[in-house]
Scaffold this motif. Structure first.
Motif, PDB file in Angstrom:
ATOM      1  N   VAL A   1      88.794  25.241  64.666  1.00  0.00           N
ATOM      2  CA  VAL A   1      90.114  25.548  64.125  1.00  0.00           C
ATOM      3  C   VAL A   1      91.163  24.740  64.882  1.00  0.00           C
ATOM      4  CG1 VAL A   1      91.812  27.360  63.719  1.00  0.00           C
ATOM      5  CG2 VAL A   1      89.377  27.863  63.500  1.00  0.00           C
ATOM      6  N   ALA A   2      91.966  23.982  64.151  1.00  0.00           N
ATOM      7  CA  ALA A   2      93.049  23.220  64.760  1.00  0.00           C
ATOM      8  C   ALA A   2      94.344  24.020  64.763  1.00  0.00           C
ATOM      9  CB  ALA A   2      93.250  21.905  64.006  1.00  0.00           C
ATOM     10  N   GLU A   3      94.547  24.835  63.736  1.00  0.00           N
ATOM     11  CA  GLU A   3      95.788  25.588  63.605  1.00  0.00           C
ATOM     12  C   GLU A   3      95.525  26.831  62.769  1.00  0.00           C
ATOM     13  OE1 GLU A   3      99.699  24.804  60.907  1.00  0.00           O
ATOM     14  OE2 GLU A   3      99.189  23.188  62.273  1.00  0.00           O
ATOM     15  N   VAL A   4      96.154  27.938  63.134  1.00  0.00           N
ATOM     16  CA  VAL A   4      96.071  29.157  62.334  1.00  0.00           C
ATOM     17  C   VAL A   4      97.434  29.833  62.367  1.00  0.00           C
ATOM     18  CG1 VAL A   4      95.159  30.557  64.239  1.00  0.00           C
ATOM     19  CG2 VAL A   4      94.764  31.284  61.889  1.00  0.00           C
ATOM     20  N   LYS A   5      97.883  30.306  61.198  1.00  0.00           N
ATOM     21  CA  LYS A   5      99.164  31.010  61.077  1.00  0.00           C
ATOM     22  C   LYS A   5      98.960  32.289  60.276  1.00  0.00           C
ATOM     23  CE  LYS A   5     101.368  27.509  59.106  1.00  0.00           C
ATOM     24  NZ  LYS A   5     102.433  26.709  58.495  1.00  0.00           N
ATOM     25  N   CYS A   6      99.570  33.365  60.738  1.00  0.00           N
ATOM     26  CA  CYS A   6      99.578  34.625  60.010  1.00  0.00           C
ATOM     27  C   CYS A   6     100.988  34.817  59.468  1.00  0.00           C
ATOM     28  CB  CYS A   6      99.224  35.785  60.930  1.00  0.00           C
ATOM     29  SG  CYS A   6      97.606  35.645  61.690  1.00  0.00           S
TER      30      CYS A   6
ATOM     31  N   ASP B   1      88.851  11.296  63.252  1.00  0.00           N
ATOM     32  CA  ASP B   1      88.399  11.665  61.912  1.00  0.00           C
ATOM     33  C   ASP B   1      86.932  12.100  61.894  1.00  0.00           C
ATOM     34  OD1 ASP B   1      88.870  12.136  59.220  1.00  0.00           O
ATOM     35  OD2 ASP B   1      88.229  10.130  58.638  1.00  0.00           O
ATOM     36  N   ARG B   2      86.583  13.009  62.811  1.00  0.00           N
ATOM     37  CA  ARG B   2      85.201  13.473  62.915  1.00  0.00           C
ATOM     38  C   ARG B   2      85.008  14.924  62.480  1.00  0.00           C
ATOM     39  NH1 ARG B   2      83.764  12.364  69.054  1.00  0.00           N
ATOM     40  NH2 ARG B   2      85.399  13.888  69.139  1.00  0.00           N
ATOM     41  N   LEU B   3      86.091  15.683  62.360  1.00  0.00           N
ATOM     42  CA  LEU B   3      85.964  17.131  62.191  1.00  0.00           C
ATOM     43  C   LEU B   3      85.957  17.614  60.746  1.00  0.00           C
ATOM     44  CD1 LEU B   3      88.338  18.255  65.082  1.00  0.00           C
ATOM     45  CD2 LEU B   3      85.840  17.995  65.120  1.00  0.00           C
ATOM     46  N   ASN B   4      86.291  16.755  59.804  1.00  0.00           N
ATOM     47  CA  ASN B   4      86.336  17.137  58.390  1.00  0.00           C
ATOM     48  C   ASN B   4      87.234  18.364  58.180  1.00  0.00           C
ATOM     49  OD1 ASN B   4      85.730  16.890  55.665  1.00  0.00           O
ATOM     50  ND2 ASN B   4      83.969  18.258  55.811  1.00  0.00           N
ATOM     51  N   LEU B   5      88.457  18.290  58.721  1.00  0.00           N
ATOM     52  CA  LEU B   5      89.393  19.400  58.626  1.00  0.00           C
ATOM     53  C   LEU B   5      89.940  19.556  57.216  1.00  0.00           C
ATOM     54  CD1 LEU B   5      91.398  18.816  61.929  1.00  0.00           C
ATOM     55  CD2 LEU B   5      89.636  20.547  61.507  1.00  0.00           C
ATOM     56  N   LYS B   6      90.169  20.814  56.848  1.00  0.00           N
ATOM     57  CA  LYS B   6      90.739  21.152  55.541  1.00  0.00           C
ATOM     58  C   LYS B   6      91.792  22.241  55.748  1.00  0.00           C
ATOM     59  CE  LYS B   6      86.581  19.899  53.107  1.00  0.00           C
ATOM     60  NZ  LYS B   6      85.513  20.279  52.240  1.00  0.00           N
ATOM     61  N   HIS B   7      92.640  22.389  54.758  1.00  0.00           N
ATOM     62  CA  HIS B   7      93.699  23.396  54.787  1.00  0.00           C
ATOM     63  C   HIS B   7      93.239  24.572  53.923  1.00  0.00           C
ATOM     64  CE1 HIS B   7      98.318  24.099  54.102  1.00  0.00           C
ATOM     65  NE2 HIS B   7      97.707  25.189  54.535  1.00  0.00           N
ATOM     66  N   TYR B   8      93.168  25.767  54.511  1.00  0.00           N
ATOM     67  CA  TYR B   8      92.694  26.960  53.813  1.00  0.00           C
ATOM     68  C   TYR B   8      93.785  28.032  53.785  1.00  0.00           C
ATOM     69  CZ  TYR B   8      88.005  25.053  54.673  1.00  0.00           C
ATOM     70  OH  TYR B   8      86.892  24.258  54.722  1.00  0.00           O
ATOM     71  N   ILE B   9      93.726  28.874  52.764  1.00  0.00           N
ATOM     72  CA  ILE B   9      94.582  30.056  52.664  1.00  0.00           C
ATOM     73  C   ILE B   9      93.703  31.248  52.301  1.00  0.00           C
ATOM     74  CG2 ILE B   9      96.416  31.189  51.341  1.00  0.00           C
ATOM     75  CD1 ILE B   9      97.754  28.457  51.058  1.00  0.00           C
ATOM     76  N   VAL B  10      93.891  32.351  53.030  1.00  0.00           N
ATOM     77  CA  VAL B  10      93.219  33.614  52.745  1.00  0.00           C
ATOM     78  C   VAL B  10      94.329  34.615  52.446  1.00  0.00           C
ATOM     79  CG1 VAL B  10      91.696  35.417  53.621  1.00  0.00           C
ATOM     80  CG2 VAL B  10      91.333  33.038  54.330  1.00  0.00           C
ATOM     81  N   LYS B  11      94.318  35.165  51.225  1.00  0.00           N
ATOM     82  CA  LYS B  11      95.379  36.073  50.797  1.00  0.00           C
ATOM     83  C   LYS B  11      94.974  37.528  50.941  1.00  0.00           C
ATOM     84  CE  LYS B  11      96.326  35.149  46.532  1.00  0.00           C
ATOM     85  NZ  LYS B  11      96.921  34.880  45.211  1.00  0.00           N
TER      86      LYS B  11
ATOM     87  N   TYR C   1      97.168  41.512  50.650  1.00  0.00           N
ATOM     88  CA  TYR C   1      98.141  42.077  49.712  1.00  0.00           C
ATOM     89  C   TYR C   1      99.571  41.683  50.087  1.00  0.00           C
ATOM     90  CZ  TYR C   1     100.621  45.408  46.812  1.00  0.00           C
ATOM     91  OH  TYR C   1     101.468  45.983  45.905  1.00  0.00           O
ATOM     92  N   ASP C   2      99.981  41.999  51.294  1.00  0.00           N
ATOM     93  CA  ASP C   2     101.333  41.677  51.748  1.00  0.00           C
ATOM     94  C   ASP C   2     101.354  40.698  52.901  1.00  0.00           C
ATOM     95  OD1 ASP C   2     102.969  43.044  49.967  1.00  0.00           O
ATOM     96  OD2 ASP C   2     102.754  44.936  51.050  1.00  0.00           O
ATOM     97  N   SER C   3     100.306  39.936  53.059  1.00  0.00           N
ATOM     98  CA  SER C   3     100.249  38.912  54.098  1.00  0.00           C
ATOM     99  C   SER C   3      99.206  37.879  53.709  1.00  0.00           C
ATOM    100  CB  SER C   3      99.904  39.533  55.457  1.00  0.00           C
ATOM    101  OG  SER C   3      98.613  40.105  55.412  1.00  0.00           O
ATOM    102  N   TYR C   4      99.247  36.756  54.396  1.00  0.00           N
ATOM    103  CA  TYR C   4      98.223  35.739  54.187  1.00  0.00           C
ATOM    104  C   TYR C   4      98.043  34.942  55.462  1.00  0.00           C
ATOM    105  CZ  TYR C   4     102.127  32.488  53.142  1.00  0.00           C
ATOM    106  OH  TYR C   4     103.279  31.733  53.189  1.00  0.00           O
ATOM    107  N   ILE C   5      96.912  34.251  55.521  1.00  0.00           N
ATOM    108  CA  ILE C   5      96.554  33.441  56.686  1.00  0.00           C
ATOM    109  C   ILE C   5      96.371  32.011  56.221  1.00  0.00           C
ATOM    110  CG2 ILE C   5      94.799  33.048  58.459  1.00  0.00           C
ATOM    111  CD1 ILE C   5      94.171  36.103  58.217  1.00  0.00           C
ATOM    112  N   GLU C   6      96.971  31.071  56.950  1.00  0.00           N
ATOM    113  CA  GLU C   6      96.775  29.641  56.687  1.00  0.00           C
ATOM    114  C   GLU C   6      96.036  29.053  57.878  1.00  0.00           C
ATOM    115  OE1 GLU C   6      99.590  26.939  54.831  1.00  0.00           O
ATOM    116  OE2 GLU C   6     101.035  28.597  54.893  1.00  0.00           O
ATOM    117  N   LEU C   7      95.056  28.209  57.584  1.00  0.00           N
ATOM    118  CA  LEU C   7      94.278  27.571  58.639  1.00  0.00           C
ATOM    119  C   LEU C   7      94.104  26.092  58.350  1.00  0.00           C
ATOM    120  CD1 LEU C   7      92.314  30.287  57.645  1.00  0.00           C
ATOM    121  CD2 LEU C   7      91.593  29.841  59.935  1.00  0.00           C
TER     122      LEU C   7
END
Length: 145
Positions: A55-60, A116-126, A128-134
């Motif tokens: 994980v490079a970044e995570v936000k709640c 460019d070795r980690l194959n990073l992607k941007h994800y969202i997990v939803k 009800y009243d919050s979400y997580i971005e990674l």
């Protein structure tokens, strides 16, 4: 505008509570309530965990994703409900997405993965009243007992 691709995921996230645990050496573990698609009882909720080891970044974010991004996102056409067969065991709108052509990822990729070795992607997990971005690489999902 964010283009979200629902991930091939045999659950539909259905929760008012997301739990996130981050450790520097172990990555991120997200626990959520979900409805398994294989269940006959469509109201049955189970607990699942989604684990990202790199994980490079995570936000709640404590806002409802759909309301706070109204007209600012679309669900990828290739994954729309009409394109799924009735016996397909993947939910077309699972609550777990990859952001396609993420500007945020493009702006930060050299900082997080200069070789460019980690194959990073941007994800969202939803939830009800919050979400997580990674910004993370591969993940796996477990159903908890």
């Amino acid at each position: 505008m964010l283009t979200l691709k629902p991930l091939n995921f045999i659950f539909k996230i259905s929760t008012t509570d997301l739990e996130l645990v981050y450790t520097e050496s172990g990555g991120v573990r997200i626990e959520a309530g979900a409805i398994p698609l294989k269940s006959i009882d469509k109201e049955k909720c189970v607990n699942i965990e989604i684990i990202f080891s790199i994980v490079a970044e995570v936000k709640c974010i404590t806002l409802n994703f759909d309301e706070s991004n109204y007209n600012g996102f679309c669900i990828s056409e290739e994954s729309s409900i009409g394109n799924h067969l009735e016996n397909d065991l993947h939910h077309p709108d699972s609550g777990f997405y990859e952001v396609i052509d993420s500007k945020h990822l493009q702006e930060n990729i050299k900082k997080y993965d200069p070789r460019d070795r980690l194959n990073l992607k941007h994800y969202i997990v939803k939830g009800y009243d919050s979400y997580i971005e990674l910004i993370a690489s591969t993940y796996y999902v477990n159903e908890l007992n």
